[in-house]
Design a protein around this motif. Structure first.
Motif, PDB file in Angstrom:
ATOM      1  N   UNK A 566       5.663  -6.289  -9.396  1.00  0.00           N
ATOM      2  CA  UNK A 566       6.817  -5.392  -9.318  1.00  0.00           C
ATOM      3  C   UNK A 566       7.519  -5.542  -7.975  1.00  0.00           C
ATOM      4  N   UNK A 567       6.730  -5.658  -6.901  1.00  0.00           N
ATOM      5  CA  UNK A 567       7.321  -5.848  -5.575  1.00  0.00           C
ATOM      6  C   UNK A 567       8.121  -7.144  -5.510  1.00  0.00           C
ATOM      7  N   UNK A 568       7.550  -8.214  -6.038  1.00  0.00           N
ATOM      8  CA  UNK A 568       8.251  -9.498  -6.019  1.00  0.00           C
ATOM      9  C   UNK A 568       9.516  -9.432  -6.870  1.00  0.00           C
ATOM     10  N   UNK A 569       9.462  -8.694  -7.957  1.00  0.00           N
ATOM     11  CA  UNK A 569      10.636  -8.549  -8.815  1.00  0.00           C
ATOM     12  C   UNK A 569      11.769  -7.845  -8.078  1.00  0.00           C
ATOM     13  N   UNK A 570      11.409  -6.830  -7.314  1.00  0.00           N
ATOM     14  CA  UNK A 570      12.430  -5.983  -6.694  1.00  0.00           C
ATOM     15  C   UNK A 570      12.830  -6.452  -5.304  1.00  0.00           C
ATOM     16  N   UNK A 571      12.135  -7.444  -4.765  1.00  0.00           N
ATOM     17  CA  UNK A 571      12.426  -7.912  -3.405  1.00  0.00           C
ATOM     18  C   UNK A 571      12.486  -9.439  -3.396  1.00  0.00           C
ATOM     19  N   UNK A 572      13.644 -10.000  -3.674  1.00  0.00           N
ATOM     20  CA  UNK A 572      13.749 -11.465  -3.738  1.00  0.00           C
ATOM     21  C   UNK A 572      13.386 -12.141  -2.432  1.00  0.00           C
ATOM     22  N   UNK A 573      13.692 -11.494  -1.297  1.00  0.00           N
ATOM     23  CA  UNK A 573      13.329 -12.099  -0.011  1.00  0.00           C
ATOM     24  C   UNK A 573      11.821 -12.156   0.170  1.00  0.00           C
ATOM     25  N   UNK A 574      11.143 -11.135  -0.376  1.00  0.00           N
ATOM     26  CA  UNK A 574       9.682 -11.132  -0.303  1.00  0.00           C
ATOM     27  C   UNK A 574       9.121 -12.282  -1.130  1.00  0.00           C
ATOM     28  N   UNK A 575       9.721 -12.554  -2.265  1.00  0.00           N
ATOM     29  CA  UNK A 575       9.275 -13.662  -3.100  1.00  0.00           C
ATOM     30  C   UNK A 575       9.404 -14.982  -2.339  1.00  0.00           C
ATOM     31  N   UNK A 576      10.541 -15.190  -1.679  1.00  0.00           N
ATOM     32  CA  UNK A 576      10.741 -16.419  -0.912  1.00  0.00           C
ATOM     33  C   UNK A 576       9.732 -16.519   0.225  1.00  0.00           C
ATOM     34  N   UNK A 577       9.413 -15.359   0.822  1.00  0.00           N
ATOM     35  CA  UNK A 577       8.430 -15.349   1.903  1.00  0.00           C
ATOM     36  C   UNK A 577       7.054 -15.715   1.370  1.00  0.00           C
ATOM     37  N   UNK A 578       6.718 -15.225   0.197  1.00  0.00           N
ATOM     38  CA  UNK A 578       5.447 -15.590  -0.426  1.00  0.00           C
ATOM     39  C   UNK A 578       5.369 -17.092  -0.638  1.00  0.00           C
ATOM     40  N   UNK A 579       6.464 -17.671  -1.115  1.00  0.00           N
ATOM     41  CA  UNK A 579       6.481 -19.111  -1.344  1.00  0.00           C
ATOM     42  C   UNK A 579       6.220 -19.855  -0.040  1.00  0.00           C
ATOM     43  N   UNK A 580       6.840 -19.378   1.039  1.00  0.00           N
ATOM     44  CA  UNK A 580       6.647 -20.052   2.324  1.00  0.00           C
ATOM     45  C   UNK A 580       5.205 -19.940   2.793  1.00  0.00           C
ATOM     46  N   UNK A 581       4.597 -18.766   2.592  1.00  0.00           N
ATOM     47  CA  UNK A 581       3.191 -18.590   2.971  1.00  0.00           C
ATOM     48  C   UNK A 581       2.304 -19.541   2.179  1.00  0.00           C
ATOM     49  N   UNK A 582       2.520 -19.606   0.877  1.00  0.00           N
ATOM     50  CA  UNK A 582       1.687 -20.464   0.034  1.00  0.00           C
ATOM     51  C   UNK A 582       1.918 -21.944   0.348  1.00  0.00           C
ATOM     52  N   UNK A 583       3.115 -22.282   0.803  1.00  0.00           N
ATOM     53  CA  UNK A 583       3.419 -23.672   1.113  1.00  0.00           C
ATOM     54  C   UNK A 583       2.848 -24.118   2.450  1.00  0.00           C
ATOM     55  N   UNK A 584       2.749 -23.183   3.395  1.00  0.00           N
ATOM     56  CA  UNK A 584       2.454 -23.594   4.766  1.00  0.00           C
ATOM     57  C   UNK A 584       1.215 -22.973   5.368  1.00  0.00           C
TER      58      UNK A 584
END
Length: 991
Positions: A566-584
């Motif tokens: 739900x948080x990722x759905x409502x916070x697109x910037x948080x989703x992008x941040x998650x991607x960066x964490x998982x990538x790096x």
């Protein structure tokens, strides 16, 4: 309302509100009867056939909160059959007068009790009046808002009287403390619009006029008012045995991450004029003076009108407003219109859509049409109709839907006094809300709810753009069945994935519910909703397959998924941040998996723009520690706080928001505050058990990277505990006496345990005390005189080098100052430069021989690496024999600070610049790799996102170029080291 002033609840309690079930109804009626006799309540409560008694039993069967409130406080029903509206008005007035007390009980704890007692009564009685249909949802919000305004106003008056009693300010009128005070307290959001929810937080902002003439000359209002506001928050929101008044949020003030809780009026106006955002303009539409100097508040809002309602909107502002519309529509929807689990505030067709429908049009037209500047949503709808911006049908439909949804929202919150807007997922829970709303069946309730939601959605859709889904743009995303869907594989390939078959297989695993995080249907539904944006974000990252597989490993260990999805759905910037964490950053990914609540900190809008300064951390630490009085609980909270802040500092570093130097300073400041808090707790515990030593003083001396403000993620902390007292041969004063050496040794042992003992919340810091005089052979705590004697007469060169990085960290201020003087004296001792240089060069040679670098990425130990640079800096410092007191005190100096200050005295300009440039590069790389990885860095095994980030920060096209750059920098530094520090001829020089 005056027409009903004489009416009682009995006259309205015939409204059809159905009990949840007969069992709960009978139990509640039985308890009412028993309580009537036991607590001398009105006799009719013992009559099971009485209409009001039946209504109360029905209400209690539906609301555990109301039932529990009655059980704990039967006196709430003492006047239940008396005229009702005057009771509500009287309670609000009692709250407003809570700062006064004829018995002279004027402490913070006293007003806290009075306000909590009033809140309990207003919440209880308002809920009953609302359920009975005695007051409308519109009146419910008004009563709650009036009470909240009164509570805040009374608290502000109390704080001003308290400050006046301490001679920190002078009141113009002691009977009206806020009058002409220049202190502006604005209610924001629903509080400002008199639309407060039943269990709402309250949003306030506070400004003040430093020239209002009430402040004493010796007290700066810029420090006094924020302190008072911290007390205000505690008075209102701290949970005590009497409950709480309101959770209080002050984050709508200008730039909340870097400003105090109270801001000068002129500074606020300047901020809004120069930096104010369109979302802040929308927030101020509902702003209302609720406390403090109400006249000054109206004046302030008058000056804000040109900011809120602009006469002419430029195209950029209009585009920004349309962008907000799209974001709200695309990312706040919580899926399709539904009933079970639907969010009546943020969901499709919900309250937020009505509010946004109104506010965007107010922003666009309010500058030219003052009649649109309404605080209340329904008033603004009517004003838009009168201005012919919308037709009567739209106004009537949205107004009816608005109050219907607000009514449902109140019932959701009345169940357990929780600030929720989400309908229950289960049928029994939904039936409870239906019956509280006057519907006998969930079918009838669902029909009415869906009608309201679809009406809002339809009207909203006509005004705002429709989102184009990713599937519509890119193709299929189907993950059902056992076999891969060809269209889905093509979509994944187009999104950037190199192994679409593997990715499809992994996602099918999620949808099959094979992980705990995806076992519930609700979790899988939320995951499906975010899937298009999730895949798009991972696909566009470098080596997206690898990043998504790391996200898969994260999901596999997650205990539950609904909240995160739900948080990722409502916070697109948080989703992008998650991607960066998982990538790096697999290390950060592990932290997220272990501490799911840490995601809350990632939602702070100022996260990427605000450097975590001392003030920033102090404010958050104080708020986090509020209410924790037990020693063990405080230690656990310190662990949680430190872990979260280290994580957030790491996020800033990974995203490039801060440099390696800034990360080191932030991590060190965090450690400073945490160690100080732990030390104070230890000293308090020692005093309770062992008493105190006459004239005792204790401080912690920071050494190593803690001393030079260069901590990295996962660093140990090097410390020395120093003490002093009147008589070193005396005993402590407590029931369990200790001699002085044992007393301070026990202090040290407890401090080490407080920091490094593992608890359920982990470890704060591993502590290294080997740099104390005589190392492991020396006492755990060192008396200052002994420390001074050792450093002046016995310490080796390497110990003076270590001391050049030291600074007093926390503890008794006078002992910290005395310790600084000792350090000054040691560093100011004259030294033969040749002897010093030879000793340092020999020490470096021994390290290189005994502990060679593991690879060229071991930036600390490689020839020309960090140790070489640190030794160069320490040589420059000691060779100048200048006490730090002569350059502004024994302040914290990083290695770069030392080079900048002392390097010009010893080194050639070009060499100095070369060394500092290499230090910056090494620091950025070391901070980033240690934040992202649990083990040492090697390019062959490092995540692709980390490699990409390393190349970016070094401005290199690829890792090969970065390796060449590091080799070049290391060669330059080693050449300078050899020139500046020629090898010693005599091995004994190292002593």
């Amino acid at each position: 309302m005056s027409e009903r002033a004489h009416k009682t609840l009995r006259e309205f309690s015939g409204k059809p509100v159905f009990p949840l079930n007969d069992e709960l109804f009978m139990a509640a009626r039985s308890e009412l009867s028993a309580a009537a006799e036991k607590h001398d309540l009105p006799a009719f409560l013992a009559d099971g056939e009485d209409r009001l008694t039946a209504f109360l039993a029905t209400a209690f069967s539906l609301s555990p909160f109301l039932f529990d409130s009655f059980r704990a406080h039967p006196e709430l029903l003492e006047h239940i059959d008396e005229p009702f509206i005057p009771q509500l008005e009287r309670i609000t007035q009692q709250a407003r007068d809570a700062w006064r007390d004829p018995e002279g009980k004027t402490g913070d704890s006293d007003i806290m009790v009075r306000l909590r007692t009033a809140k309990r009564r207003i919440a209880f009685l308002t809920a009953l009046a609302d359920l009975a249909g005695m007051i409308s949802p519109e009146e419910t919000t008004a009563f709650l808002s009036d009470f909240a305004s009164a509570a805040v106003a009374a608290t502000v008056d109390h704080l001003l009287v308290s400050a006046a009693g301490e001679n920190k300010l002078t009141l113009k009128d002691p009977d009206a403390p806020s009058a002409q005070s220049g202190i502006v307290v604005l209610g924001m959001g629903k509080l400002g619009a008199c639309e407060l929810n039943y269990s709402s937080d309250i949003d306030i902002v506070v400004f003040f006029d430093p020239d209002a003439g009430i402040f004493s000359e010796g007290d700066d209002p810029r420090s006094l008012l924020p302190r008072l506001m911290r007390r205000l928050i505690r008075i209102l929101q701290e949970r005590t045995g009497d409950g709480y008044v309101f959770r209080t949020d002050m984050r709508l003030r200008p730039d909340p991450g870097s400003t105090a809780l109270a801001i000068p009026v002129e500074a606020a106006l300047l901020y809004y004029e120069s930096r104010g955002q369109n979302w802040e303009r929308a927030a101020y539409i509902k702003a209302r003076p609720i406390a403090g100097d109400l006249a000054a508040g109206e004046t302030f809002l008058g000056e804000m009108i040109p900011f809120i309602f602009r006469k002419y909107l430029d195209y950029a502002a209009i585009a920004d407003i349309h962008s907000i519309k799209r974001q709200i529509h695309a990312h706040k929807g919580f899926g399709l219109v539904a009933v079970h689990g639907h969010n009546v505030k943020l969901g499709r067709g919900g309250i937020r859509e009505i509010e946004f429908f109104v506010q965007t049009q107010q922003l666009i037209a309010g500058g030219r049409m003052p009649e649109l500047r309404c605080r209340r949503t329904v008033d603004a709808l009517e004003a838009l109709r009168e201005a012919r911006w919308i037709d009567k049908a739209t106004t009537d439909e949205l107004t009816t839907a608005y109050w219907f949804l607000r009514n449902v929202e109140h019932r959701i919150q009345m169940v357990r006094d929780e600030q929720s807007h989400v309908l229950p997922e289960d049928d029994d829970g939904l039936l409870r809300i239906a019956r509280m709303s006057g519907f006998e069946t969930t079918d009838a309730f669902s029909e009415a709810l869906l009608d309201a939601l679809k009406t809002v959605e339809r009207r909203y859709a006509r005004l705002f753009e429709r989102e184009t889904t990713l599937s519509g743009e890119a193709g299929n995303l189907v993950f059902t069945g056992e076999d891969d869907d060809p269209g889905t594989l093509e979509t994944l390939r187009n999104l950037g994935f190199e192994r679409p078959e593997d990715i499809s297989r992994v996602i099918r695993t999620w949808h099959y519910g094979r992980y705990r995080a995806t076992q519930t249907g609700n979790a899988r539904q939320r995951l499906t909703e975010i899937m298009p944006e999730l895949l798009k974000a991972f696909g566009t990252s470098r080596r997206g397959d690898e990043a998504l597989l790391r996200f898969d490993r994260f999901l596999s260990g997650l205990p539950a998924g609904v909240q995160l999805f739900s948080l990722l759905k409502n916070n697109p910037n948080l989703l992008l941040l998650f991607v960066e964490i998982m990538s790096a950053a697999p290390r950060l990914a592990e932290i997220v998996a272990r501490r799911a609540h840490i995601v809350d900190g990632m939602l702070d809008p100022a996260l990427m723009t605000e450097i975590p300064t001392r003030e920033y951390l102090v404010e958050r630490l104080e708020a986090f520690m509020t209410g924790a009085d037990i020693y063990e609980e405080r230690l656990d909270r310190l662990r949680i706080f430190a872990a979260e802040q280290r994580f957030l500092i790491g996020i800033r570093l990974v995203t490039g928001s801060i440099s390696g130097f800034a990360a080191g300073r932030a991590l060190t400041m965090l450690a400073t505050l945490v160690i100080d808090e732990a030390l104070q707790g230890v000293l308090a515990q020692m005093e309770e058990t062992h008493g105190t030593v006459e004239g005792q003083r204790t401080c912690v001396l920071a050494m190593g990277k803690l001393g030079s403000s260069e901590l990295t993620a996962g660093s140990d902390v090097d410390v020395i505990v120093l003490y002093d007292c009147d008589d070193p041969l005396s005993m402590s004063s407590g029931p369990k006496q200790l001699d002085v050496p044992r007393y301070f040794a026990r202090v040290t042992q407890r401090l080490v345990a407080a920091l490094s003992a593992p608890t359920a919340e982990g470890v704060l810091y591993e502590v290294d005390m080997r740099l104390r005089p005589s190392g492991k052979a020396g006492p755990l705590a060192t008396r200052l005189a002994a420390f001074e004697k050792y450093q002046m007469n016995e310490a080796w060169t390497w110990e003076h080098m270590a001391l050049s990085r030291a600074h007093p960290l926390c503890g008794d201020p006078s002992l910290m100052a005395d310790t600084g003087s000792v350090i000054d004296a040691v560093l100011g001792m004259p030294r033969d430069r040749n002897t010093l240089a030879g000793a340092i060069a020999d020490m470096r040679a021994r390290i290189e021989r005994d502990k060679p670098a593991r690879s060229q990425w071991d930036l600390k130990l490689i020839p020309g690496g960090l140790i070489d640079i640190e030794f160069i800096a320490q040589y420059c410092h000691l060779a100048c024999h200048v006490p730090r007191g002569e350059i502004g005190g024994c302040e914290v100096m990083t290695t770069d600070d030392v080079l900048a200050r002392f390097g010009p005295e010893i080194m050639e300009d070009g060499d100095l610049e070369t060394v500092r440039r290499a230090l910056a590069l090494y620091t950025d790389i070391a901070q980033l790799t240690r934040t992202c990885l649990n083990e040492g860095f090697e390019p062959d095994t490092a995540p692709s996102g980390l490699l990409e980030r390393l190349c970016k920060l070094a401005d290199c096209p690829d890792m090969s170029a970065l390796e060449v750059l590091i080799a070049d920098r290391a060669g330059e530094v080693r050449a300078i080291f050899a020139k500046l520090l020629p090898a010693a001829e005599d091995d004994e020089a190292a002593g």
